[in-house]
Design an enzyme around this catalytic site. Structure first.
Site, PDB file in Angstrom:
ATOM      1  N   HIS A  82       0.817  -1.217   0.000  1.00 45.41           N
ATOM      2  CA  HIS A  82       0.000   0.000   0.000  1.00 45.41           C
ATOM      3  C   HIS A  82       0.849   1.264   0.000  1.00 45.41           C
ATOM      4  CE1 HIS A  82      -3.586  -2.379   1.904  1.00 45.41           C
ATOM      5  NE2 HIS A  82      -3.254  -2.799   0.696  1.00 45.41           N
ATOM      6  N   HIS A 240      -9.518  -2.198  -4.996  1.00 47.16           N
ATOM      7  CA  HIS A 240      -8.419  -2.495  -4.086  1.00 47.16           C
ATOM      8  C   HIS A 240      -7.408  -3.436  -4.726  1.00 47.16           C
ATOM      9  CE1 HIS A 240      -6.297  -2.724  -0.318  1.00 47.16           C
ATOM     10  NE2 HIS A 240      -6.112  -4.008  -0.591  1.00 47.16           N
ATOM     11  N   ASP A 244      -3.345  -2.943  -5.152  1.00 49.12           N
ATOM     12  CA  ASP A 244      -2.288  -3.930  -4.915  1.00 49.12           C
ATOM     13  C   ASP A 244      -1.401  -4.118  -6.144  1.00 49.12           C
ATOM     14  OD1 ASP A 244      -3.025  -4.394  -2.301  1.00 49.12           O
ATOM     15  OD2 ASP A 244      -4.169  -6.210  -2.729  1.00 49.12           O
ATOM     16  N   HIS A 267      -0.958 -11.048  -4.976  1.00 46.34           N
ATOM     17  CA  HIS A 267       0.459 -10.726  -4.848  1.00 46.34           C
ATOM     18  C   HIS A 267       1.358 -11.767  -5.515  1.00 46.34           C
ATOM     19  CE1 HIS A 267      -0.848  -7.624  -2.173  1.00 46.34           C
ATOM     20  NE2 HIS A 267      -1.335  -8.487  -1.295  1.00 46.34           N
TER      21      HIS A 267
END
Length: 319
Positions: A82, A240, A244, A267
């Site tokens: 973030h 969101h 990421d 991720h």
């Protein structure tokens, strides 16, 4: 349009909070760095000397529940995505990130507090031209039914993100995002991490989500949204995921000129795709801002202004 030059922070700014996974209090300070430094995490509060790690793809040592950076001695900073998304999204090329705990504070689950810190510190232009990684040909990776792909794109950086959750309140969402400081602030920075209540036991048993709460995550059960204040965006979940993506791809070390498509990713997929791109030297080249501007008239990336415990969706890298 001005020639695009590198930027850094004018001064320091500090945020404090808790780690979403560790539950531990932590203080993080962003500050200036010299030309070509990139992003440097400085881990304090350790026995002995402070340790530094450059935020690059080869410093990633774990991606299952968050992006974790470390060195030969082990992990140094977790949940880095973030704050990295904020620095890249706000057009900052060089910065130090000093942190006195093992995990970046989750704040409200979004990047809003880090954007406010950048605004407090201010942004200054440096003497050197901004450099970019320009994608020259498609590079794709697949992990099961998750797909990540880079391809050339004549328009700065674009993220095309699609998620598909079994939970009917999330379901299938997609978002196409063209990165600029203004669009990052307006469209992406306030989107919070999210998760489902039925993930709690699994994450707790793995030692994660110890600091998660309704104050820092959007939470769903099978039939309803549990946050009393509701969503910030109708499609906050996929936004969101875009946040990421911006943070994970900041580990390229330079801004990317190209498009990145993610289907059911997270991720682990983002890191695998970035590693595949950087490993193929025929798939990219480094260009300075003047070259990039001549080839595409690319827009300026930066800006001179600039409750109860729950389970966030950091875990299994499948949406």
């Amino acid at each position: 349009m001005k020639l695009s030059r590198q930027t850094t922070l004018r001064s320091q700014a500090t945020v404090t909070g808790v780690g979403v996974h560790s539950g531990l209090p932590v203080s993080l300070t962003i500050g200036p760095a010299p030309v070509d430094a990139g992003y440097i995490f400085i881990r304090t509060g350790l026995e002995g000397a402070d340790r530094e790690v450059h935020a690059t793809a080869d410093a990633v040592i774990a991606t299952e529940f968050a992006t974790v950076l470390g060195d030969r001695e082990g992990p140094l900073v977790s949940t880095a995505e973030h704050v990295l998304a904020t620095l890249r999204g706000m057009g900052i090329d060089n910065a130090t990130i000093e942190i006195d705990g093992p995990e970046v504070p989750i704040m409200d689950g979004s990047a809003a507090a880090f954007v406010a810190a950048v605004d407090q510190a201010g942004i200054v232009t440096q003497s050197a031209a901004r450099r970019f990684i320009q994608v020259l040909k498609p590079v794709q990776v697949a992990i099961g039914d998750c797909v990540g792909e880079f391809r050339p794109f004549a328009g700065g950086f674009r993220a095309e993100v699609e998620i598909d959750f079994a939970n009917p309140l999330i379901g299938r969402q997609s978002y196409c995002f063209d990165l600029s400081a203004e669009s990052f602030r307006r469209e992406i920075s306030r989107a919070r991490t999210f998760g489902c209540m039925n993930d709690v036991a699994r994450l707790w048993s793995a030692g994660f989500a110890l600091g998660a709460s309704f104050e820092n995550s959007v939470v769903f059960d099978e039939t309803r949204l549990l946050n009393a204040e509701g969503l910030r965006f109708r499609d906050e979940c996929v936004r969101h995921k875009v946040l990421d993506v911006v943070g994970d791809l900041a580990l390229a070390g330079l801004p990317i000129l190209g498009a990145y498509r993610s289907v059911r990713g997270g991720h682990k997929l983002n890191h695998a795709a970035l590693t595949a791109l950087l490993s193929d030297r025929s798939a990219w080249r480094v260009v300075e801002s003047e070259t990039a501007r001549r080839s595409r008239n690319v827009a300026e990336v930066g800006s001179s202004t600039v409750g109860g415990l729950i389970a966030p969706a950091y875990g299994p890298d499948v949406s």
